[in-house]
Design a protein around this motif. Structure first.
Motif, short mmCIF file in Angstrom:
data_model
loop_
_atom_site.label_atom_id
_atom_site.label_comp_id
_atom_site.label_asym_id
_atom_site.label_seq_id
_atom_site.Cartn_x
_atom_site.Cartn_y
_atom_site.Cartn_z
N ARG A 1 29.70 -15.61 4.56
CA ARG A 1 30.12 -14.32 5.11
C ARG A 1 30.30 -14.37 6.63
NH1 ARG A 1 28.40 -9.75 1.84
NH2 ARG A 1 28.47 -10.48 -0.30
N ALA B 1 16.88 -10.38 -2.03
CA ALA B 1 18.09 -10.82 -2.74
C ALA B 1 17.75 -11.65 -3.97
CB ALA B 1 18.98 -11.63 -1.80
N GLN C 1 21.17 -8.44 8.61
CA GLN C 1 22.15 -8.38 9.69
C GLN C 1 21.80 -7.30 10.72
OE1 GLN C 1 26.16 -7.69 8.31
NE2 GLN C 1 27.01 -8.94 9.94
N GLU D 1 24.22 -8.55 -7.35
CA GLU D 1 25.08 -8.40 -6.18
C GLU D 1 24.64 -7.23 -5.32
OE1 GLU D 1 29.31 -10.08 -8.03
OE2 GLU D 1 28.75 -7.97 -8.31
N PHE D 2 24.21 -6.15 -5.96
CA PHE D 2 23.74 -4.97 -5.24
C PHE D 2 22.54 -5.33 -4.37
CE2 PHE D 2 22.05 -0.71 -4.64
CZ PHE D 2 23.20 0.07 -4.54
N ILE E 1 21.54 -8.45 2.70
CA ILE E 1 22.41 -8.89 3.79
C ILE E 1 22.45 -7.83 4.88
CG2 ILE E 1 24.83 -9.33 4.42
CD1 ILE E 1 25.08 -10.75 1.66
N TYR E 2 22.63 -6.58 4.48
CA TYR E 2 22.70 -5.50 5.46
C TYR E 2 21.41 -5.41 6.28
CZ TYR E 2 22.58 -0.95 7.59
OH TYR E 2 22.44 0.05 8.50
N SER F 1 29.62 1.33 -7.38
CA SER F 1 29.67 0.24 -6.39
C SER F 1 30.49 -0.95 -6.88
CB SER F 1 28.26 -0.23 -6.04
OG SER F 1 27.70 -1.00 -7.09
N GLN G 1 21.75 -8.28 -3.27
CA GLN G 1 22.21 -9.18 -2.21
C GLN G 1 22.85 -8.39 -1.07
OE1 GLN G 1 24.76 -12.15 -3.97
NE2 GLN G 1 23.15 -12.85 -5.35
N GLU G 2 23.66 -7.41 -1.40
CA GLU G 2 24.32 -6.61 -0.36
C GLU G 2 23.31 -5.85 0.48
OE1 GLU G 2 27.50 -6.78 0.53
OE2 GLU G 2 27.77 -8.26 -1.07
N ILE G 3 22.30 -5.29 -0.16
CA ILE G 3 21.25 -4.59 0.59
C ILE G 3 20.49 -5.56 1.48
CG2 ILE G 3 19.07 -3.31 0.38
CD1 ILE G 3 20.25 -2.09 -2.20
N LEU H 1 29.39 -3.42 -8.48
CA LEU H 1 28.59 -4.62 -8.27
C LEU H 1 27.62 -4.79 -9.44
CD1 LEU H 1 27.62 -4.03 -4.53
CD2 LEU H 1 29.30 -5.67 -5.36
#
Length: 82
Positions: free
Chosen positions: A57, A43, A30, A19-20, A26-27, A13, A22-24, A15
């Motif tokens: 973002r 996060a 969203q 960061e990993f 955010i997804y 990834s 945070q990405e999860i 990341l």
């Protein structure tokens, strides 16, 4: 419940572990699966900081669609304010 992400997947990834997460978060926020509070916890960030990340973002904090607008207009008409 704990989830283990292998080092191989993390490296793929490109990341950091933070960061990993945070990405999860955010997804899931969203897509409407998590509230802002739960997503910020996932996060590992204070809610204010998570909101700032969403702002960077260009991710809306609230979802307001045509159905919501139509309902608001109907309610305003029913109340005689429109």
């Amino acid at each position: 419940m704990s989830i283990v992400i292998s080092d191989e997947i993390l490296q793929a990834s490109q990341l950091t572990p933070s960061e990993f997460r945070q990405e999860i978060a955010i997804y899931l926020f969203q897509s409407g699966r998590l509230t802002l509070g739960y997503a910020s916890r996932l996060a590992d960030m204070p809610p204010h900081t998570f909101r700032q990340l969403l702002k960077q973002r260009k991710i809306a904090l609230y979802s307001y669609d045509v159905e919501d607008l139509e309902l608001d207009l109907k309610n305003l008409q029913d109340l005689g304010r429109l």
